[in-house]
Design an enzyme around this catalytic site. Structure first.
Site, short mmCIF file in Angstrom:
data_model
loop_
_atom_site.label_atom_id
_atom_site.label_comp_id
_atom_site.label_asym_id
_atom_site.label_seq_id
_atom_site.Cartn_x
_atom_site.Cartn_y
_atom_site.Cartn_z
N TYR A 1 -0.64 -8.07 -3.14
CA TYR A 1 -1.91 -8.84 -3.49
C TYR A 1 -0.96 -9.86 -4.86
O TYR A 1 -1.67 -10.50 -5.38
CB TYR A 1 -3.04 -8.27 -4.17
CG TYR A 1 -3.85 -7.30 -3.30
CD1 TYR A 1 -3.27 -7.40 -1.94
CD2 TYR A 1 -4.76 -6.68 -3.96
CE1 TYR A 1 -4.27 -6.58 -1.07
CE2 TYR A 1 -5.32 -5.67 -3.09
CZ TYR A 1 -5.24 -5.82 -1.52
OH TYR A 1 -5.99 -4.97 -0.69
N LYS B 1 5.45 4.63 1.24
CA LYS B 1 5.88 4.64 2.62
C LYS B 1 7.28 4.16 2.75
O LYS B 1 7.79 3.23 3.23
CB LYS B 1 4.99 3.56 3.68
CG LYS B 1 5.11 3.78 4.92
CD LYS B 1 4.39 4.83 5.61
CE LYS B 1 4.76 4.93 7.33
NZ LYS B 1 4.18 5.86 7.75
N ASP C 1 0.22 7.22 4.75
CA ASP C 1 -0.72 7.51 6.04
C ASP C 1 -1.07 9.06 5.98
O ASP C 1 -2.38 9.43 6.23
CB ASP C 1 0.09 7.00 7.47
CG ASP C 1 1.44 7.61 7.42
OD1 ASP C 1 1.93 8.08 6.46
OD2 ASP C 1 1.90 7.35 8.49
N ASP D 1 -5.64 0.05 -3.79
CA ASP D 1 -7.00 -0.24 -3.41
C ASP D 1 -7.58 0.46 -2.31
O ASP D 1 -8.96 1.04 -2.57
CB ASP D 1 -6.94 -1.80 -2.75
CG ASP D 1 -8.16 -2.52 -2.98
OD1 ASP D 1 -9.06 -1.86 -3.41
OD2 ASP D 1 -8.27 -3.68 -2.28
N ASP E 1 -10.82 3.51 -2.90
CA ASP E 1 -12.08 3.70 -2.09
C ASP E 1 -12.34 4.94 -1.46
O ASP E 1 -13.37 5.54 -1.49
CB ASP E 1 -12.15 2.52 -1.27
CG ASP E 1 -13.01 1.42 -1.72
OD1 ASP E 1 -12.63 0.98 -3.04
OD2 ASP E 1 -13.34 0.32 -1.19
MG MG Z 1 -11.62 -2.54 -3.39
#
Ligand code: MG
Ligand code: NAI
Length: 382
Positions: free
Chosen positions: A141, A211, A244, A268, A272
């Site tokens: 981001y 990763k 993963d 992110d 969640d």
């Molecule tokens: Mg979010």
């Protein structure tokens, strides 16, 4: 004079309801603060063309921390249509106020605790106590993106990376590139924050979720830096997992993990996932932390369909205020608020709709407030 100055940013929709709930609790616990209301959100986009007017960032600079409710943000076309007619056609562009706050105040660390309060019917399992540290400003981001891809950019990439050659036939307009940028400093700061927190809050391990076998350079740097930082914290183990596999482990054995640290995009997603393990949006609190400023917010949005109904769960907001108390060094007050929330959840008499109950936002705020008052004997102000 009050000990702390707190910027008060309810924003839009249910942000207003849950902030009022948090305020009741903060007053009850005897938090010694003066609050400074600030303008943020859709209303200010519509009337001024800026959802985060400069007077608000100026206000924040004069405070110790900010509490933020939620904002509405709509797609480009609707944003333009809802602008005051006098502002249309001027090329004003809506930019997320929270992303801007993270950048302007260098709020590089996003901390999201995901704790399974005993008795919460929404817990996927008992005994979950996860804290996600997500890097907040760089990684995927970072905002370095190309579409169409300029010829020079492509030329440089082809010259430096054999993997780029396989895209030879694609025209620049048929390709988009997002750069995942990890700096040593950014990696060190987020990992160090995670280790410090683990040490200060009694966790035995920090798990880095990356990763590196595929993202050899960026995830590789994160992991190398994590190993370096870990040497300064001999009492805390560093565990290394791949993103993963971690998604599976977190569903299978969420109790096995404690503090997690991730770069921006992975954090992110992981945060969640972790939030849903312990009740979802009504429980997901967060702190955006910098070196000398922080903004605390629930991770849910303005939930337009519940506006004005006094219906949503204020616990995510109350726990965000609790994170603020902890960050300001008011550990005892923070502990009392967390215990009060825990007691209300365990008793189960007061539950909002998401928990299967029919209590209102204010009912929950008042129940938590009663517990807070009885735990400390502080008198309620105002
Ligand atoms: Mg979010
Ligand atoms: P949302 O988080 O506002 O709501 C989605 C659904 O989750 C709600 O309809 C409700 O069913 C449930 N929910 C949310 N908060 C809850 C709570 N405290 N208690 C119980 N249930 C709750 O997400 P949505 O509907 O996608 O977005 C609405 C607006 O919020 C949009 O304009 C979006 O851009 C904005 N948004 C703002 C955020 C922020 O301020 N940081 C974050 C996410 C969305």
């Amino acid at each position: 004079m009050a000990k702390y100055k707190i910027a008060w940013l309810p924003g839009d929709g249910i942000g207003v309801d849950v902030m009022a709930a948090a305020r009741t609790v903060l007053d009850a616990v005897g938090f010694d603060a003066e609050y400074f209301p600030g303008d943020i959100g859709w209303e200010f986009w519509k009337s001024e063309g800026d959802p985060l007017p400069p007077r608000t960032t100026d206000l924040l600079r004069q405070t110790d921390a900010a509490l933020f409710g939620a904002i509405t943000s709509l797609p480009k076309e609707e944003a333009e249509n809802e602008l005051d007619p006098s502002l249309r056609g001027k090329g004003l562009v809506y930019r997320s106020p929270i992303v801007r706050l993270r950048q302007e105040f260098r709020l590089r660390t996003n901390r999201r605790p995901c704790y399974a309060f005993p008795g919460n019917p929404l817990n996927v399992a008992d005994g979950i106590d996860l804290v996600v540290f997500r890097e907040n400003t760089e990684g995927m981001y970072a905002g370095v993106e190309f579409h169409p891809v300029p010829g020079e950019v492509r030329g440089v990439l082809e010259a430096h990376s054999p993997a780029m050659k396989k895209f030879d036939a694609t025209s620049s307009d048929d390709m988009a590139i997002t750069c995942r940028i990890i700096t040593r400093q950014g990696a060190r700061d987020i990992v160090r924050d995670a280790f410090k927190y683990a040490k200060g809050h009694g966790y035995g391990s920090v798990t880095i979720v990356e990763k590196p076998n595929v993202l050899r350079e960026t995830s590789g740097l994160m992991v190398r830096v994590a190993r370096e930082v870990a040497r300064d914290f001999p009492s805390i183990e560093l565990w290394e997992t791949n993103i993963d596999a971690m998604a599976m482990w977190l569903i299978k054995n969420p109790q096995n993990y404690g503090v997690l640290v991730c770069s921006n995009l992975f954090g992110d997603v992981v945060s969640d996932l972790c939030a849903q393990l312990v009740g979802g949006l009504g429980f997901a609190a967060s702190g955006n932390l910098g070196d000398d400023y922080a903004v605390f917010e629930p991770t849910h949005g303005s939930a337009p369909k519940y506006v004005g109904q006094n219906k949503v769960n204020p616990i995510a907001m109350i726990l965000s205020a609790q994170l603020m108390l902890d960050w300001l060094g008011e550990g005892e007050l923070a502990a009392r608020v967390k215990r009060a929330v825990a007691d209300v959840i365990a008793e189960g008499a007061v539950r909002t709709y998401d928990m299967g109950g029919s209590s209102s936002t204010t009912d929950v705020a008042e129940a938590v407030t009663r517990k807070v008052v009885s735990s400390g004997g502080a008198t309620r102000r105002g």
